[in-house]
Each structure stands twice: as C-alpha cells, then as structure tokens.
Design an enzyme around this catalytic site. Structure first.
Site, short mmCIF file in Angstrom:
data_model
loop_
_atom_site.label_atom_id
_atom_site.label_comp_id
_atom_site.label_asym_id
_atom_site.label_seq_id
_atom_site.Cartn_x
_atom_site.Cartn_y
_atom_site.Cartn_z
N THR A 62 0.80 -1.23 0.00
CA THR A 62 0.00 0.00 0.00
C THR A 62 0.83 1.27 0.00
O THR A 62 0.69 2.13 -0.88
CB THR A 62 -0.95 0.00 1.21
N HIS A 93 -8.23 -8.85 2.69
CA HIS A 93 -7.34 -9.45 3.69
C HIS A 93 -8.12 -10.40 4.59
O HIS A 93 -7.65 -11.50 4.92
CB HIS A 93 -6.69 -8.37 4.54
#
Length: 874
Positions: free
Chosen positions: A205, A329
């Site tokens: 990220t 996730h």
C-alpha cells in the site's frame, strides 16, 4: 389380517391425503395472519394520519397541525412523540443521502447534509438531492452521449483534477463483478481505462501510493515497504508507529508539492504521505488520517472544497478509501466480504459523481480512479518456513509475500551480515521450493528494487499464494494478501479516467503506475519534477496532449571503422585451423570491406528502425558493417556496445548448426590496442569469451567468418555461455518462427552500483581491476517484430511488438537449479523472469532505440514502456 397389497397401495394414499390437508391448513393460517396484519396496518395508518406527522415540523415547539402528539425536543421525555418522530427528526440527520421522505424537510442544523428546499442556495445539499428530490436523471443512469461536451462553470479556469484510490481493487474484480459496481462500470464505459495498472514492487500500500504521486520507484522515493529499517536513521518505519510521520523517510516530490511550488492549491483527503511535512510543507488543505471517518463524509468534504471561492478552492484533490483491501485481507479475493466492499466503494463513488453532477462539474472535472495493487488468496498450508532451511534462525525476517532478511544485530552488524551465505543456504534446497532467493543486485531489473539502503540484501521472490515466514508460529494466513511479484495477474490494479481532457469509450494497453505522476502534471498544466516515468507515454489517453515528447539527442556520434588493410598487424593471439595461409586470411578479411550499396542493404535489413543512438558523453564509438549484422564498437571497452541483426522466419525450428571450431582472427578494422586478445580469460573467475552476434546465424558457410572476429567478442562466464548459446541456437529460432522474423539488438550492460543506470567510464574502471576488459553485470537482448505478423520486421509499416530481456551475468546458474536438467527445462523460464522494458535497456546502456521508425514519438514511447508478461493464471 391386512394383505400385502393393501399395505403397499392404500397407506401411501392416506399419507398423501393427510399431507395435502396439512399444506392447505398452513396456507390458510398464513393468509389469516396476513389479513390480520393488513387490517392492523391500515388501522395504525389511520390512527397515525389522525394523530399527525413530524414532516416539516421537527423540533417545532408549536402544536399546529398536530393532534395528540408532539415533535419538539421534549416529546421523548413526555412520551408523546408523533409516530414518525424518530425517522423524520432523528435518523434523517444521521444519513448522507436524500430519500422521498426527506425531500423538502425542515432545515435541521444537526443534519449531516440537507434535503430542504433551500439547500442548493445554502450549498449543503446531500449529493443526490437533485436526482432524488427534483427528478433529475442520476449520473449512473445517464447515457454516455450526454456527457461528451466539456463544460466548466464560471470561475473554473483550469479543470480540477481528482485522484481517487480504492485500496486493493484488483483489475479482475471489475471484469467479474461489473454488474455489482454500476457507477464504476459507467466510468469505465464512458471514459478511458486500461486493461490493468501495473503496481511497483513490492505490491504494498504505502510504496505504491507514494509511487503514484511521485512517479518514482520505491527504491527512489524511499518508501520501500510498509515496514523497513534505515541504518542511517537507525530507526524502524511501520504503519502503526509515529515514525511514519517523520519526513526523513519520504523522499522525492509528491504531486501536491509540485502543484503548490507552481502556484496551485491542493486538497488531500487521505493519501500516504499527505499528512507528513515532506520537504517541510503540508498540502494547502489536508486531513490527518483517521480510518473511522465514513466514506460519505470524505466525499461530502471534498465536494465542499469544490464549493469554496476561487481564491481558496484547490485545483488538485486526492481521496482514499480502505476497501476492498480490508475485506480482501479478511476473507480473500473471492468472498462475500469483498463483494460487499465493492458495493460500498461503488456507492461511495456514485455519491461523488452525483455531487459533481449537482454542481455542473461532471464534464469539468478530470477524475482518475485507480488502485495501488491487487489481492490474492493465501493458505495456511502454503507457507515456506525458514526453520526448515536453517537449524537455528539468527537473523531478522520481514515475513509474507515479499520477504527480506537482514541481521538481528542492528546497527552493529548491518553491513557485515553474510547475506551471500543466506542466499546460498536457501538456493535449490528442495525440488518443490516455492521461492527463489536473490541478493538485491541480482533481482530482475524490471523490479527496480535494489538501490536503497533500506532494501535488505536478501530478498525472496515467492510463488503466487505462498508466503515465506520464520517458523510455524506464523498465523497471518487463510485470507488474502498482496506484495507479490508485480507481474502476477492477481496483483494487477484498476485504472479508469474521465473528464474533459480524456478520450471517451477507450481501452488502452496496461502501463506502469510510475507513469501516472506525469499524467497528473499534464492535466494540471505544470512541469513535473524528475521522476522514473517516461513523459508523453500516456498521451494516447488524452484528447489534446499537453506535452509533446521528442527523441533523445545523441551525445556521442558514431564514426565508421573502415577497412584499410587486408592483414592484421597483430594477430592478438588468434588462430584458425581453416585459415592457414595469408591468402585465406585476405579472402575472408576482404568480406569485411563492404561497398556503399552493401552497407545500404545491410542497414535496411539489420537496422530496420535505425541504429541505436548513444546518449552517453565523451565516447568514441564506431560502426562495423557486415552483410548479416551491424555492430557499434566501443574502443575503450574493447567490445561492441550493441549488435543488430534480423533473423527471418525459418523453414523449421531445428537448432542452428555448429560453426567452425577453434577459429578466431583479429578484426583488421580495429586497432590492436583497442581490441580484445583471443587468449583473454580469467581462469580464477571462470570467464572466457563469447560471441555477441551468433556465428551460427549464417546464411552461407563463408559468412560465419564475419562473426569469428575479435570485434564480436564479449567476456562471459562459462555457465552463462551455456544459457546464452541455447537462447541463440534454439529460442531465437522459435521466436522468429512465431513472429514471422525478429530483429535482434543485444549487448553488454555495466551497472556495478545496481542503480538501473549505465555506469560512467571511471566507475567501470574502478571495478575492472587486474583486467584490461571489464566484465559486464548483465547482457540485454531486444527482440522486435511486426505486430501485424503478415509483415516482416524490415518491411513493417505499422505497430511494432517487442520482447526485451536483461539477464544478470553471473558465474553460476543456481537461480534456475539446473542440475540434472536439460536447457529446454530452464533457460526459457530464466529469460522470462528477466524480461524488461525497452526503456529499462536504454537506461542501463545509454542507448536510444527506434529513432528512425516512422511513427509519432509518443507512440514509440508506448512501445518502449511496454513490459511483456507471461503470467496467465489468477
């Protein structure tokens, strides 16, 4: 006694009859309940109508129009609130959208947004007010054709630019679930989109968000992972620590600073780095990251920024949402959780577009919607444990899909840690090993992940869906994860764009996210800071490009090493059993003396797109012409910088025949002092000479002698030669067959400091100790063919297709674990791992390709920034 017949026929009939009666009774009971409820509801509604409604009377102290109930502040305490008090006066203040019940509501100061009749005048309408309360067609239901004409309201001289990131939105989601994301799919349909956006490695990220806004690879901007250690700072960076707010970690110039430095204003509603004083400066308007802020509030705030007076209003905006990454996730990419997250972010995006439409800005704002990376499924039975490879683990490991290993004892042992031994101990240990260990300088050049002290020397490239971890205590598995090789299809991200500057209803080829920064600068009409992108390579997304690229200027001109004498003044230790007499030597040497017509013919065939230009200063290269290849020779390096030749489509794919054994001679066109000696070798390093142009690639038995000369020699490790020779004798024939011929340009690379750029002569000299011939760190090969495979490379009138490689020049082939394997089982796979862009080759060599191809430069840049991929599974 009953007969058997009665038992088998009458009893089932009775049972069926009873069953029917039961069903009828249940149906009648349901109908009775339904009628009772309906009667009760009607009675209740009559009672409510008689009692009165709080609509337009919320918190009004008067009793006008109310019979037997109240809508004031104290009604709850008294217990006399009207039936709709909670829905109308309380819950309506806690939502960010209008509904028919809210339309025309009494203005309530506690409302998040308003649906009152004066909200447009007061500029606090909910984003969907016009479509819900005034009957306008919503943005998502409009036809694309209604949004074609660019238009900006008064006061918007420069179309605003909005950069919207949806974390972890992998490209495949939009293909599979397009019907569940109507707003995003509308943007895709009406605007411009790429098949996917390639993230930078590691596909995490923070590195990728910062790459998007700087145009820099993680190795260049410093945010090389979500977790890292810096020996110079002697500190650790993580997303959960305040250290991430230290500007020392954040290198490069993000787009918000570029814009501010050039007189524009910016507003950032979350973006990694936007709440850090990078270079001592925050964005004009910014929000400190707080994931608890609802997505609707983020959208509403950005829309309010667009309502600011011209003197205060930002020109550039960022907005970020955490989904669908979080659910990816938690549950993996193929899950109900991800579907719900996709619907949430689509609804959020729809609110933004409704708000823009309400402000008459849909055709004024340039909006880019993208993601930082994709997502893949992980499994708890797909873990590689370091405990299985080491009896004791005395190192620190960053675990997961993009593992790195360093010393535990920092900073004391940081530079003395034996990384080479770790890589050796992890190489070729199991037949089904699911990772490959690399020293960072040996990683594929396409990853651009080496030149930063924060990048630990030991890196593992892990198979898709696998993770490498310390030991069996690791439990972060079973959901989804990312960080893998950026060529994996599961890591592909979305890119969509819409606005007055962008083309409509257009799909473009995939591209790297380092290119987005330059695109943003073009949309804002500002000059980009230095970056890793190739400015102009995305011009095909725009209606009218702001920047027109040009070819790089050649800094060192090529002369021609001409033919002057038929016999060498120095044999340079060369010999050839087939050429025993001077007349034999003269005969083959005369073949090097080409007429002008022959030079023109070989240029047309072997340099169909023009010779590579040299973008290095203070070089004295010369051209060497042969009938079957052309090379650019470097007198200082004593080897060719490049060789170019065209391999036609063969009649079959049989390997090329062997050449004359033990036959080498001095090239009479190059001075002995500038040539390699045929006896050159470094026995202690297992280095000998190889050929850049393959002598076996000959059209006649005599033409091989043009390649058996010192000017075609390059130093090679014996192990590397095995792979190099197989590539040229087998794979090159295959590629030529598949592509109707290929043009080949190959040469050495010198990148001793592994920064992805060619080394200067003095840097090369520093590493070429005890040898007159420096040893390349890599070799490159660029294969070019015609995209229209009915045409050959030398007669191609349209778009080209490229397949470039940059292969590390290493003393062993341990990367491929080739022991007891034939070359057919590992060489092609090795080359595929080390594919690269033509632009990567140019940066590593100082060469510039395709300058004589009759095509706009921006289209040539698309070709140069194209990265071939071989992954097909998601």
């Amino acid at each position: 006694m009953q007969s058997t017949l009665n038992l088998s026929t009458e009893e089932p009939v009775k049972r069926n009859t009873v069953k029917k009666y039961k069903i009828i009774c249940i149906v009648l009971l349901i109908l009775l309940v339904a009628v009772s409820l309906a009667l009760g509801l009607v009675a209740g509604l009559r009672q409510q109508e008689e009692q009165g409604s709080c609509r337009k009377k919320c918190f009004d102290a008067s009793h006008r129009g109310l019979e037997g109930c109240r809508c004031d502040v104290g009604c709850k305490g008294r217990g006399d609130c009207c039936w709709d008090f909670e829905d109308t006066c309380v819950q309506s203040t806690q939502i960010w959208t209008c509904n028919k019940f809210r339309c025309g509501e009494t203005r309530l100061e506690s409302s998040l947004c308003s649906c009152s009749d004066d909200c447009l005048q007061r500029k606090d309408c909910c984003a969907d007010y016009k479509s819900v309360c005034q009957g306008e067609t919503s943005w998502v239901d409009e036809d694309c054709s209604t949004a074609q004409q660019p238009q900006c309201p008064e006061g918007f001289d420069l179309p605003p630019v909005i950069l919207f990131s949806m974390d972890g939105f992998r490209a495949e989601y939009l293909q599979t679930w397009s019907t569940l994301v109507p707003n995003i799919n509308k943007l895709k349909t009406c605007g411009v989109h790429s098949q996917y956006l390639r993230p930078a490695y590691p596909t995490k990220t923070f590195p990728n968000h910062y790459t998007i806004v700087t145009g820099l690879y993680p190795e260049s901007h410093g945010i090389i992972d979500n977790n890292m250690y810096d020996i110079n700072l002697n500190k650790n960076f993580s997303l959960s620590s305040k250290e991430k707010d230290n500007p020392a970690w954040w290198q490069g110039q993000p787009i918000w600073l570029t814009a501010m430095y050039q007189g524009l204003k910016v507003g950032t509603y979350f973006w990694p780095g936007s709440d850090v004083a990078i270079n001592g400066t925050f964005p004009s308007i910014y929000k400190i990251y707080n994931r608890s802020v609802t997505y609707e509030e983020r959208i509403f705030t950005l829309l309010k920024w667009l309502d600011l007076p011209k003197a205060e209003r930002p020109d550039f905006y960022t907005i970020y949402v955490e989904e669908p990454d979080s659910q990816g996730h938690n549950y993996g990419p193929v899950s109900a959780g991800v579907i719900q997250a996709l619907q949430l972010v689509d609804k959020t995006f729809g609110l933004l577009m409704e708000g823009l439409k309400q402000r008459n800005l849909v055709n004024c704002v340039n909006i880019i919607l993208l993601a930082d990376h994709g997502m893949d499924q992980t499994y708890c039975d797909k873990l590689e444990y370091m405990a299985d490879y080491f009896s004791s683990i005395n190192f620190y490991m960053f675990e997961g899909p993009a593992p790195r290993i360093r010393t535990r004892n920092i900073p004391q042992d940081f530079f003395t840690f034996n990384s080479e031994e770790i890589v050796r101990n992890l190489s070729c240990r199991k037949p089904d090993q699911h990772f490959k260990p690399y020293l960072s300088p040996d990683l594929p050049k396409r990853l651009h992940f080496a030149k930063n002290v924060r990048i630990d020397k030991v890196n593992l490239l892990v198979d898709r869906q696998w993770q490498a971890v310390r030991n069996r205590a690791y439990s972060y598995c079973g959901g989804g994860n990312h960080g893998y090789d950026n060529e994996f299809k599961s890591m592909e991200a979305i890119f969509l764009a819409h606005g007055p500057s962008f083309k409509q209803k257009t799909e473009v080829e995939p591209f790297d996210n380092i290119e987005v920064y330059n695109l943003l600068c073009d949309l804002l009409h500002i000059q980009p800071a230095p970056n890793n992108g190739t400015h102009g390579s995305l011009n095909h997304l725009l209606k009218v490009p702001f920047y027109e690229p040009s070819h790089a200027e050649e800094l060192s001109k090529f002369s021609v090493c001409g033919f002057t004498v038929p016999l060498p003044t120095d044999t340079l230790g060369c010999s050839c059993s087939r050429l025993q007499t001077n007349s034999d030597l003269e005969r083959v040497n005369q073949m090097l003396d080409l007429t002008q017509d022959e030079i023109t013919a070989t240029e047309k065939l072997n340099l169909p797109f023009g010779r590579p230009r040299l973008i290095q200063k203070n070089k004295e290269p010369c051209l060497l012409y042969h009938r079957e290849y052309v090379s650019g020779f470097d007198k200082t390096l004593r080897m060719p910088l490049w060789s170019s030749y065209t391999v036609p489509k063969p009649g079959d794919t049989s390997p090329l025949p062997p050449t004359v054994p033990d036959c080498l001679r001095a090239d009479v066109r190059v001075a002995p002092s500038e040539s390699q000696n045929c006896s050159f070798s470094l026995a202690d390093k297992n280095i000998t000479h190889g050929f850049l142009y393959p002598p076996a690639n000959n059209r006649t038995s005599n033409s091989q002698y043009d390649a058996l000369i010192t000017s075609n020699l390059v130093p090679m490790y014996e192990a590397f030669k095995t792979m190099w020779n197989y590539f040229h004798s087998v794979l090159l024939v295959k590629y030529a067959m598949e592509r109707n011929g290929v043009n080949v340009v190959s040469g050495p690379v010198f990148d001793y400091d592994y920064d992805g750029h060619f080394d200067a002569p003095d840097e090369i000299a520093d590493y070429a100790v005890n040898t007159s011939v420096p040893i390349p760190t890599h070799y490159f090969v660029v294969l070019t063919s015609c995209k229209n495979q009915s045409q050959t490379p030398d007669a191609c009138t349209g778009w080209l297709d490229v397949l470039p490689f940059v292969i590390p020049h290493r003393p062993t082939n341990v990367e491929s674990c080739p022991e007891n394997k034939s070359e057919s089982l590992w060489v092609e796979e090795r080359f595929n791992v080390h594919t690269a862009r033509v632009r990567d080759v140019e940066l590593l060599t100082g060469l510039d390709f395709y300058q004589e191809k009759a095509q706009p430069v921006s289209e040539i840049l698309q070709l140069k920034t194209y990265l071939p991929v071989f992954e097909t599974v998601i």
